[in-house]
Design an enzyme around this catalytic site. Structure first.
Site, mmCIF file in Angstrom:
data_model
loop_
_atom_site.group_PDB
_atom_site.id
_atom_site.type_symbol
_atom_site.label_atom_id
_atom_site.label_comp_id
_atom_site.label_asym_id
_atom_site.label_seq_id
_atom_site.Cartn_x
_atom_site.Cartn_y
_atom_site.Cartn_z
ATOM 1 N N ASP A 164 17.585 42.801 56.629
ATOM 2 C CA ASP A 164 17.695 44.166 56.124
ATOM 3 C C ASP A 164 18.734 44.271 55.010
ATOM 4 O O ASP A 164 18.808 45.283 54.316
ATOM 5 C CB ASP A 164 18.084 45.128 57.255
ATOM 6 N N LYS B 291 6.104 46.369 61.457
ATOM 7 C CA LYS B 291 6.764 45.137 61.014
ATOM 8 C C LYS B 291 6.230 43.927 61.762
ATOM 9 O O LYS B 291 6.000 42.865 61.180
ATOM 10 C CB LYS B 291 8.273 45.282 61.204
ATOM 11 N N GLN C 34 16.590 47.636 64.692
ATOM 12 C CA GLN C 34 15.995 48.910 64.288
ATOM 13 C C GLN C 34 16.982 50.051 64.535
ATOM 14 O O GLN C 34 17.474 50.232 65.638
ATOM 15 C CB GLN C 34 14.693 49.159 65.057
#
Length: 293
Positions: free
Chosen positions: A133, A66, A110
């Site tokens: 997200d 990412k 994460q």
């Protein structure tokens, strides 16, 4: 797309491969152009704060990918790496700090976090306008109600693939196999937004093959290798395989590719189908969040 991949011939049908790598590359190129324009216009680039707690090897690889993608399109990399034994309250405080920082357009925690932490509670702590997200309860609620908001990246990628390949969703019968908060539920809601008629299947569904075989668009997202075979696929259907599992035979999706491709019109490979889209849509969400700030 400027060109289409070769057809995969596996029987009476000729299933066309949906090339996720090519679509993701096009999306990234578009985003790089947008970031350049936004940076020139505002004097600062969009910024993504990835938060990694601990040293889980798989998580480290995902975050590195990412961060690398951000650098490639000009998004500022505002990564934070925290020790695995840090108290949850300290992580929560950092998320609050990032939420208040004008340089931070998007925040990504994460998952999974270490066992002593509550990942759901920490995710809920993320400012919804920076939740790239799309997993906070507020953004999940916005999606459920059809209200604009940041959407989960993998389902967004699925919709982008369908749009790129000209799949008509309005009025189509769509079946989603899987009901996770990460993929199954949100992709079903996104299909409803596009006026598809949606059925969600799961481990308690009776006659899974019969339900799936009605689908014009079949999306498999359960993480069970080879679950979906030819008898699950309506002739001429569009088949999106979100699942990916490591097996002795290598990476496999939820779809038994050889048999399913003999009946499908369009099909995603594993790997190289949905996978490349997730990070591409994360970058798009970061730009969307920047524009809304």
């Amino acid at each position: 797309m400027s060109s289409r991949p070769m057809l995969y011939r596996a029987g009476p049908m000729a299933a066309e491969l949906i090339d996720g790598k090519a679509v993701a590359a096009r999306v990234r190129e578009e985003i790089a152009g947008e970031v350049s324009e936004l940076t020139s216009a505002t004097g600062r680039p969009p910024g993504l704060a990835t938060v990694l707690v601990g040293d889980d090897p798989a998580s480290a690889v995902y975050v590195a990918g990412k961060r690398r993608a951000c650098a490639e399109v000009g998004i500022a990399d505002l990564h934070r790496h925290l020790a695995s034994d840090i108290p949850q309250a300290h992580v929560a405080a950092l998320l609050d700090e990032l939420g208040a920082d004008p340089e931070v357009s998007g925040i990504l925690l994460q998952l999974p976090v270490p066992d002593h932490m509550d990942g759901a509670a920490l995710t809920a702590r993320i400012a919804p306008e920076k939740d790239v997200d799309g997993l906070t309860p507020i953004n999940a609620g916005r999606l459920a109600q059809g209200v604009p908001g940041l959407r989960p990246c993998t389902p967004l990628g699925v919709i982008e693939l369908l749009d790129t390949y000209g799949v008509a969703l309005e009025g189509a019968e769509a079946v989603v196999v899987g009901r996770s908060n990460l993929v199954g539920r949100p992709v079903a809601a996104m299909l409803l937004e596009r006026n598809a008629t949606v059925t969600t299947c799961h481990s308690r569904t009776r006659d899974l093959a019969g339900v799936c075989a009605r689908a014009d668009v079949l999306i498999a997202a359960v993480g069970v290798p080879g679950l979906i075979g030819a008898d699950h696929v309506k002739e001429g259907a569009v088949l999106i395989d979100v699942g990916i599992s490591r097996t002795e035979a290598g990476l496999r999706g939820d779809v038994d590719f050889e048999s399913a491709a003999s009946r499908a019109r369009l099909i995603t490979p594993v790997p190289g189908g949905v996978g490349p889209m997730t990070i591409a849509m994360l970058l798009r969400n970061t730009v969307t969040a920047f524009r809304g700030s």
